[in-house]
Write a protein that holds these residues in place. Sequence first.
Motif, PDB file in Angstrom:
ATOM      1  N   ALA A   1       0.848  -1.204   0.000  1.00 20.89           N
ATOM      2  CA  ALA A   1       0.000   0.000   0.000  1.00 20.89           C
ATOM      3  C   ALA A   1       0.879   1.248   0.000  1.00 20.89           C
ATOM      4  O   ALA A   1       0.986   1.956   1.011  1.00 20.89           O
ATOM      5  CB  ALA A   1      -0.928  -0.006   1.209  1.00 20.89           C
ATOM      6  N   PRO A   2       1.530   1.546  -1.130  1.00 16.78           N
ATOM      7  CA  PRO A   2       2.424   2.712  -1.195  1.00 16.78           C
ATOM      8  C   PRO A   2       1.697   4.034  -0.968  1.00 16.78           C
ATOM      9  O   PRO A   2       2.347   5.058  -0.745  1.00 16.78           O
ATOM     10  CB  PRO A   2       2.979   2.641  -2.631  1.00 16.78           C
ATOM     11  N   CYS A   3       0.365   4.023  -1.011  1.00 19.75           N
ATOM     12  CA  CYS A   3      -0.404   5.256  -0.811  1.00 19.75           C
ATOM     13  C   CYS A   3      -0.311   5.784   0.611  1.00 19.75           C
ATOM     14  O   CYS A   3      -0.617   6.954   0.865  1.00 19.75           O
ATOM     15  CB  CYS A   3      -1.875   4.992  -1.135  1.00 19.75           C
ATOM     16  N   LEU A   4       0.100   4.955   1.562  1.00 21.62           N
ATOM     17  CA  LEU A   4       0.087   5.351   2.974  1.00 21.62           C
ATOM     18  C   LEU A   4       1.263   6.260   3.320  1.00 21.62           C
ATOM     19  O   LEU A   4       2.387   6.066   2.828  1.00 21.62           O
ATOM     20  CB  LEU A   4       0.113   4.109   3.863  1.00 21.62           C
ATOM     21  N   ARG A   5       0.981   7.228   4.176  1.00 19.97           N
ATOM     22  CA  ARG A   5       2.054   8.049   4.718  1.00 19.97           C
ATOM     23  C   ARG A   5       2.946   7.197   5.609  1.00 19.97           C
ATOM     24  O   ARG A   5       2.450   6.381   6.396  1.00 19.97           O
ATOM     25  CB  ARG A   5       1.468   9.183   5.559  1.00 19.97           C
ATOM     26  N   LYS A   6       4.244   7.397   5.519  1.00 19.93           N
ATOM     27  CA  LYS A   6       5.162   6.575   6.311  1.00 19.93           C
ATOM     28  C   LYS A   6       4.961   6.770   7.809  1.00 19.93           C
ATOM     29  O   LYS A   6       5.161   5.848   8.594  1.00 19.93           O
ATOM     30  CB  LYS A   6       6.611   6.902   5.932  1.00 19.93           C
ATOM     31  N   ASP A   7       4.543   7.989   8.208  1.00 18.91           N
ATOM     32  CA  ASP A   7       4.372   8.252   9.634  1.00 18.91           C
ATOM     33  C   ASP A   7       2.975   7.851  10.125  1.00 18.91           C
ATOM     34  O   ASP A   7       2.629   8.095  11.282  1.00 18.91           O
ATOM     35  CB  ASP A   7       4.631   9.718   9.953  1.00 18.91           C
ATOM     36  N   ALA A   8       2.161   7.218   9.246  1.00 22.13           N
ATOM     37  CA  ALA A   8       0.803   6.835   9.629  1.00 22.13           C
ATOM     38  C   ALA A   8       0.737   5.420  10.178  1.00 22.13           C
ATOM     39  O   ALA A   8      -0.330   4.977  10.605  1.00 22.13           O
ATOM     40  CB  ALA A   8      -0.139   6.959   8.433  1.00 22.13           C
ATOM     41  N   LEU A   9       1.872   4.716  10.183  1.00 20.48           N
ATOM     42  CA  LEU A   9       1.847   3.329  10.670  1.00 20.48           C
ATOM     43  C   LEU A   9       3.240   2.903  11.099  1.00 20.48           C
ATOM     44  O   LEU A   9       4.247   3.447  10.629  1.00 20.48           O
ATOM     45  CB  LEU A   9       1.319   2.385   9.581  1.00 20.48           C
ATOM     46  N   ILE A  10       3.267   1.933  12.006  1.00 28.02           N
ATOM     47  CA  ILE A  10       4.550   1.326  12.401  1.00 28.02           C
ATOM     48  C   ILE A  10       4.608  -0.130  11.949  1.00 28.02           C
ATOM     49  O   ILE A  10       5.604  -0.812  12.105  1.00 28.02           O
ATOM     50  CB  ILE A  10       4.755   1.419  13.932  1.00 28.02           C
ATOM     51  N   GLY A  11       3.521  -0.583  11.361  1.00 28.86           N
ATOM     52  CA  GLY A  11       3.384  -1.943  10.855  1.00 28.86           C
ATOM     53  C   GLY A  11       1.935  -2.132  10.449  1.00 28.86           C
ATOM     54  O   GLY A  11       1.155  -1.171  10.413  1.00 28.86           O
ATOM     55  N   ALA A  12       1.539  -3.362  10.145  1.00 28.45           N
ATOM     56  CA  ALA A  12       0.159  -3.578   9.711  1.00 28.45           C
ATOM     57  C   ALA A  12      -0.229  -5.040   9.832  1.00 28.45           C
ATOM     58  O   ALA A  12       0.628  -5.926   9.965  1.00 28.45           O
ATOM     59  CB  ALA A  12      -0.024  -3.117   8.266  1.00 28.45           C
ATOM     60  N   LEU A  13      -1.528  -5.261   9.792  1.00 27.94           N
ATOM     61  CA  LEU A  13      -2.094  -6.597   9.666  1.00 27.94           C
ATOM     62  C   LEU A  13      -2.864  -6.639   8.352  1.00 27.94           C
ATOM     63  O   LEU A  13      -3.511  -5.661   7.974  1.00 27.94           O
ATOM     64  CB  LEU A  13      -3.067  -6.896  10.813  1.00 27.94           C
ATOM     65  N   GLN A  14      -2.776  -7.760   7.656  1.00 29.63           N
ATOM     66  CA  GLN A  14      -3.593  -7.945   6.460  1.00 29.63           C
ATOM     67  C   GLN A  14      -4.470  -9.165   6.640  1.00 29.63           C
ATOM     68  O   GLN A  14      -4.014 -10.218   7.082  1.00 29.63           O
ATOM     69  CB  GLN A  14      -2.725  -8.111   5.210  1.00 29.63           C
ATOM     70  N   TYR A  15      -5.752  -9.003   6.330  1.00 28.82           N
ATOM     71  CA  TYR A  15      -6.703 -10.121   6.437  1.00 28.82           C
ATOM     72  C   TYR A  15      -7.656 -10.063   5.258  1.00 28.82           C
ATOM     73  O   TYR A  15      -7.623  -9.112   4.461  1.00 28.82           O
ATOM     74  CB  TYR A  15      -7.473 -10.049   7.763  1.00 28.82           C
ATOM     75  N   TYR A  16      -8.507 -11.071   5.120  1.00 24.92           N
ATOM     76  CA  TYR A  16      -9.417 -11.155   3.979  1.00 24.92           C
ATOM     77  C   TYR A  16     -10.869 -11.188   4.424  1.00 24.92           C
ATOM     78  O   TYR A  16     -11.213 -11.790   5.436  1.00 24.92           O
ATOM     79  CB  TYR A  16      -9.134 -12.417   3.154  1.00 24.92           C
ATOM     80  N   ASP A  17     -11.712 -10.507   3.650  1.00 20.85           N
ATOM     81  CA  ASP A  17     -13.165 -10.649   3.728  1.00 20.85           C
ATOM     82  C   ASP A  17     -13.661 -10.869   2.303  1.00 20.85           C
ATOM     83  O   ASP A  17     -12.915 -11.344   1.455  1.00 20.85           O
ATOM     84  CB  ASP A  17     -13.800  -9.417   4.393  1.00 20.85           C
ATOM     85  N   ALA A  18     -14.905 -10.511   2.027  1.00 18.92           N
ATOM     86  CA  ALA A  18     -15.443 -10.719   0.683  1.00 18.92           C
ATOM     87  C   ALA A  18     -16.335  -9.549   0.300  1.00 18.92           C
ATOM     88  O   ALA A  18     -16.781  -8.778   1.147  1.00 18.92           O
ATOM     89  CB  ALA A  18     -16.229 -12.030   0.625  1.00 18.92           C
ATOM     90  N   GLN A  19     -16.595  -9.424  -1.007  1.00 21.59           N
ATOM     91  CA  GLN A  19     -17.437  -8.332  -1.486  1.00 21.59           C
ATOM     92  C   GLN A  19     -18.313  -8.798  -2.631  1.00 21.59           C
ATOM     93  O   GLN A  19     -18.083  -9.849  -3.234  1.00 21.59           O
ATOM     94  CB  GLN A  19     -16.583  -7.139  -1.924  1.00 21.59           C
ATOM     95  N   MET A  20     -19.344  -8.009  -2.932  1.00 19.62           N
ATOM     96  CA  MET A  20     -20.239  -8.273  -4.051  1.00 19.62           C
ATOM     97  C   MET A  20     -20.869  -6.955  -4.484  1.00 19.62           C
ATOM     98  O   MET A  20     -20.762  -5.950  -3.801  1.00 19.62           O
ATOM     99  CB  MET A  20     -21.319  -9.293  -3.663  1.00 19.62           C
ATOM    100  N   ASP A  21     -21.529  -6.998  -5.647  1.00 19.61           N
ATOM    101  CA  ASP A  21     -22.377  -5.883  -6.059  1.00 19.61           C
ATOM    102  C   ASP A  21     -23.741  -6.145  -5.427  1.00 19.61           C
ATOM    103  O   ASP A  21     -24.460  -7.052  -5.842  1.00 19.61           O
ATOM    104  CB  ASP A  21     -22.476  -5.838  -7.586  1.00 19.61           C
ATOM    105  N   ASP A  22     -24.101  -5.361  -4.420  1.00 16.39           N
ATOM    106  CA  ASP A  22     -25.283  -5.675  -3.619  1.00 16.39           C
ATOM    107  C   ASP A  22     -26.579  -5.675  -4.424  1.00 16.39           C
ATOM    108  O   ASP A  22     -27.418  -6.575  -4.278  1.00 16.39           O
ATOM    109  CB  ASP A  22     -25.393  -4.740  -2.403  1.00 16.39           C
TER     110      ASP A  22
END
Length: 568
Positions: A156-177
């Motif tokens: 996620a290069p869009c993030l400011r470097k000072d906005a995080l010290i690390g991250a978690l990535q997980y999955y959900d799901a999506q659809m066109d409702d």
Amino acid sequence: MRTATLGPAERGAALARMAERELDILVVGAGVVGAGTALDAATRGLTTGLVEARDWAAGTSSRSSKLIHGGLRYLEMLDFALVREALKERGLLLERLAPHLVKPVPFLYPLQHRAWERVYAGSGVALYDAMSVSSGHGRGLPTHRHLSRKRALRVAPCLRKDALIGALQYYDAQMDDARYVTTLVRTAAAYGADAANRARVVGFLREGERVVGARVLDVEQGGEFEIRARQIVNATGVWTDDTQKLIAERGQFHVRASKGIHLVVPKDRIHSTTGLILRTEKSVLFVIPWGRHWIIGTTDTDWDLDKAHPAASSADIDYLLEHVNEVLAVPLTRDDVQGVYAGLRPLLAGESDATSKLSREHTVAHPVPGLVVVAGGKYTTYRVMAKDAVDEAVHGLAQRVADCVTEDVPLVGAEGYKALWNGRAQIAQRTGLHVARVEHLLNRYGSMVDEVLALVTDDPSLGEPLTGAEDYLRAEVVYAASHEGARHLDDVLTRRTRISIETFDRGTRSAREAAGLMASVLGWDEAQIEKEVQHYEKRVEAERESQRQPDDLTADAARLGAPDIQPL
């Protein structure tokens, strides 16, 4: 392959059949819960009718965050039962019921505090994954992973470097409702349910205390029908209290509306390979991948104004931009916003003054003989809500009725979808369409793609993109009117497609061509085409004006400047 057509002739025939006989179940409201209830009842062998005052999913069910998720934040509220139930449903939809419509989506949760937050949030996401797998339907999604700041910025290069010290990535799901609801209605019709949109319940029929039917106004053709049914299910979402007033009965519960708004921005405005989930002072904010766009949402505020057309104010838009810009290296501006939409969540009232803390549980009641009410809940658990509503209605039928089977009933388009996906290159070669176009069609129609492609075979001009909305074929507009129950231009540009939020002009460039394509199916003359186009343009201008207003009251007044379309 089981399928059903919801064209103008089928709508008329469905209304006539519903008026000719007593139904076992009449469902009022064709959002996701009402459509799911009709499918549940029809697949138990019950004679079933479904009526909707406007269009399929015209209310809440076309204005959501487009997520099928367990509700990670409900773990923090210790609502384990709701999360477990939703995760099971998420797995069922991904693996069995609608693999053509429901897709995995990754989310990155930036960490802003040292060790304690990684332990706290990591434990929650680990529990989320464990509950998913233990449901028996969660093995299709990758498990979460911990990322350093360097690795997080790589995805996620869009993030400011000072906005995080690390991250978690997980999955959900999506659809066109909205597309999902249309497919649900078609599936219910395929199993014998009669379904009609633009059919408004204006009163109930009673014999003593018992409700025995409904008076239904045909909004399109005029005239009223009396539809008799042994049990009626009120599945009208945020309109639940209004529907209950038609029988002059106070409900056993009340439904409050909470407004959520979303912004749609082009994909190139946020440089990321993953969605984002961010904390705000009130709730959470999502940045969700959406084809060639991002959806940013949502707000959570009380709403007691017009339910049919909730309006997004300038303050709502500023709120979302302000919060997402707190973490973005290149801030978004108003000029980046392609589309805006607002929706209302139906929340069970009485538990808290703050809508963000109201229950997302659902409830079912039988306030008077012959009438069942289902309300609350969340999109992901619609199938459970439908099952509970039909179970309650069955108590009043005084006969043996089969148990719910919808856990094993794929939606139309699911059967054969994976095989067609594997053969998409051959489909592209056979039709002359680009593989990316075939993928787009398969993920909207599944194995019903052959019906869309048959239109192109008969008229090759329908294989061309729609002017001003190149992501969609002209054939999809015709198909929406001939097979999916679209009755007006707004239905196509707002719900059968997402042109109204995916283009900077909000669909006005596509409107006249789309109306002309619909005219061939619906028998419109030039006067009706002109009326449809003018109404759509007024609707877009009213929405734009509402989004310039400072607050809910002024935004609502501006949005109401464009009344609903009325047929000639």
